[in-house]
Write a protein that holds these residues in place. Structure first.
Motif, PDB file in Angstrom:
ATOM      1  N   ARG A 220       0.840  -1.208   0.000  1.00  0.00           N
ATOM      2  CA  ARG A 220       0.000   0.000   0.000  1.00  0.00           C
ATOM      3  C   ARG A 220       0.870   1.251   0.000  1.00  0.00           C
ATOM      4  NH1 ARG A 220      -4.127   2.168   4.544  1.00  0.00           N
ATOM      5  NH2 ARG A 220      -5.121   3.738   3.244  1.00  0.00           N
ATOM      6  N   GLY A 221       1.941   1.219   0.768  1.00  0.00           N
ATOM      7  CA  GLY A 221       2.861   2.341   0.824  1.00  0.00           C
ATOM      8  C   GLY A 221       3.556   2.615  -0.500  1.00  0.00           C
ATOM      9  N   ARG A 222       3.610   1.611  -1.366  1.00  0.00           N
ATOM     10  CA  ARG A 222       4.234   1.753  -2.677  1.00  0.00           C
ATOM     11  C   ARG A 222       3.193   1.955  -3.786  1.00  0.00           C
ATOM     12  NH1 ARG A 222       9.512  -0.791  -3.253  1.00  0.00           N
ATOM     13  NH2 ARG A 222       8.785  -1.418  -5.305  1.00  0.00           N
ATOM     14  N   GLY A 223       1.916   2.068  -3.405  1.00  0.00           N
ATOM     15  CA  GLY A 223       0.857   2.233  -4.400  1.00  0.00           C
ATOM     16  C   GLY A 223       0.582   0.946  -5.156  1.00  0.00           C
ATOM     17  N   GLU A 224       0.798  -0.185  -4.496  1.00  0.00           N
ATOM     18  CA  GLU A 224       0.650  -1.506  -5.118  1.00  0.00           C
ATOM     19  C   GLU A 224      -0.392  -2.331  -4.371  1.00  0.00           C
ATOM     20  OE1 GLU A 224       5.332  -2.042  -6.369  1.00  0.00           O
ATOM     21  OE2 GLU A 224       4.608  -3.018  -4.559  1.00  0.00           O
ATOM     22  N   LEU A 225      -0.590  -3.544  -4.869  1.00  0.00           N
ATOM     23  CA  LEU A 225      -1.429  -4.538  -4.205  1.00  0.00           C
ATOM     24  C   LEU A 225      -0.577  -5.774  -3.931  1.00  0.00           C
ATOM     25  CD1 LEU A 225      -4.504  -4.153  -6.546  1.00  0.00           C
ATOM     26  CD2 LEU A 225      -4.386  -3.463  -4.159  1.00  0.00           C
ATOM     27  N   PRO A 226      -0.885  -6.528  -2.882  1.00  0.00           N
ATOM     28  CA  PRO A 226      -0.136  -7.756  -2.592  1.00  0.00           C
ATOM     29  C   PRO A 226      -0.347  -8.807  -3.685  1.00  0.00           C
ATOM     30  CG  PRO A 226      -1.467  -7.088  -0.701  1.00  0.00           C
ATOM     31  CD  PRO A 226      -1.880  -6.241  -1.853  1.00  0.00           C
ATOM     32  N   GLY A 227       0.604  -9.699  -3.814  1.00  0.00           N
ATOM     33  CA  GLY A 227       0.544 -10.754  -4.828  1.00  0.00           C
ATOM     34  C   GLY A 227      -0.686 -11.634  -4.726  1.00  0.00           C
ATOM     35  N   CYS A 228      -1.215 -11.814  -3.535  1.00  0.00           N
ATOM     36  CA  CYS A 228      -2.376 -12.699  -3.355  1.00  0.00           C
ATOM     37  C   CYS A 228      -3.650 -12.131  -3.981  1.00  0.00           C
ATOM     38  CB  CYS A 228      -2.587 -13.012  -1.879  1.00  0.00           C
ATOM     39  SG  CYS A 228      -2.906 -11.562  -0.851  1.00  0.00           S
ATOM     40  N   PHE A 229      -3.622 -10.882  -4.405  1.00  0.00           N
ATOM     41  CA  PHE A 229      -4.779 -10.281  -5.070  1.00  0.00           C
ATOM     42  C   PHE A 229      -4.828 -10.629  -6.557  1.00  0.00           C
ATOM     43  CE2 PHE A 229      -6.303  -6.582  -2.276  1.00  0.00           C
ATOM     44  CZ  PHE A 229      -5.909  -7.209  -1.110  1.00  0.00           C
ATOM     45  N   PHE A 230      -3.760 -11.218  -7.075  1.00  0.00           N
ATOM     46  CA  PHE A 230      -3.625 -11.480  -8.501  1.00  0.00           C
ATOM     47  C   PHE A 230      -3.856 -12.958  -8.836  1.00  0.00           C
ATOM     48  CE2 PHE A 230      -1.218  -7.688  -7.658  1.00  0.00           C
ATOM     49  CZ  PHE A 230      -1.344  -6.910  -8.790  1.00  0.00           C
ATOM     50  N   PRO A 231      -4.348 -13.243 -10.034  1.00  0.00           N
ATOM     51  CA  PRO A 231      -4.409 -14.633 -10.471  1.00  0.00           C
ATOM     52  C   PRO A 231      -2.970 -15.146 -10.659  1.00  0.00           C
ATOM     53  CG  PRO A 231      -5.162 -13.159 -12.227  1.00  0.00           C
ATOM     54  CD  PRO A 231      -4.898 -12.316 -11.027  1.00  0.00           C
ATOM     55  N   PRO A 232      -2.765 -16.458 -10.577  1.00  0.00           N
ATOM     56  CA  PRO A 232      -1.405 -17.015 -10.605  1.00  0.00           C
ATOM     57  C   PRO A 232      -0.513 -16.528 -11.750  1.00  0.00           C
ATOM     58  CG  PRO A 232      -2.981 -18.728 -10.083  1.00  0.00           C
ATOM     59  CD  PRO A 232      -3.773 -17.499 -10.441  1.00  0.00           C
TER      60      PRO A 232
END
Length: 65
Positions: free
Chosen positions: A33-45
């Motif tokens: 969040r601090g980098r303006g991103e989302l964690p990997g678990c939010f993405f399909p494989p």
């Protein structure tokens, strides 16, 4: 609140082996969040494996579905 790292690790889909936040979800979410991103678990494989955690990559990955 106590961290449930071992339980979280069983569900974690992040493939970045050297992550020191793996299984510590609150730290992972705060970091991305601090980098303006989302964690990997939010993405399909297939999208997670690119390590592009941007919001734009998230949108692209989910528009394909």
């Amino acid at each position: 609140m106590e961290c449930r790292k071992e339980k979280n690790l069983k569900l974690c889909t992040c493939t970045y082996a050297h992550c020191d936040k793996k299984g510590i979800c609150c730290e992972c979410v705060a970091y991305h969040r601090g980098r303006g991103e989302l964690p990997g678990c939010f993405f399909p494989p297939e999208a997670e494996r690119t390590y592009d955690r941007s919001v734009e990559a998230f949108i692209r990955a989910h528009q394909k579905r």
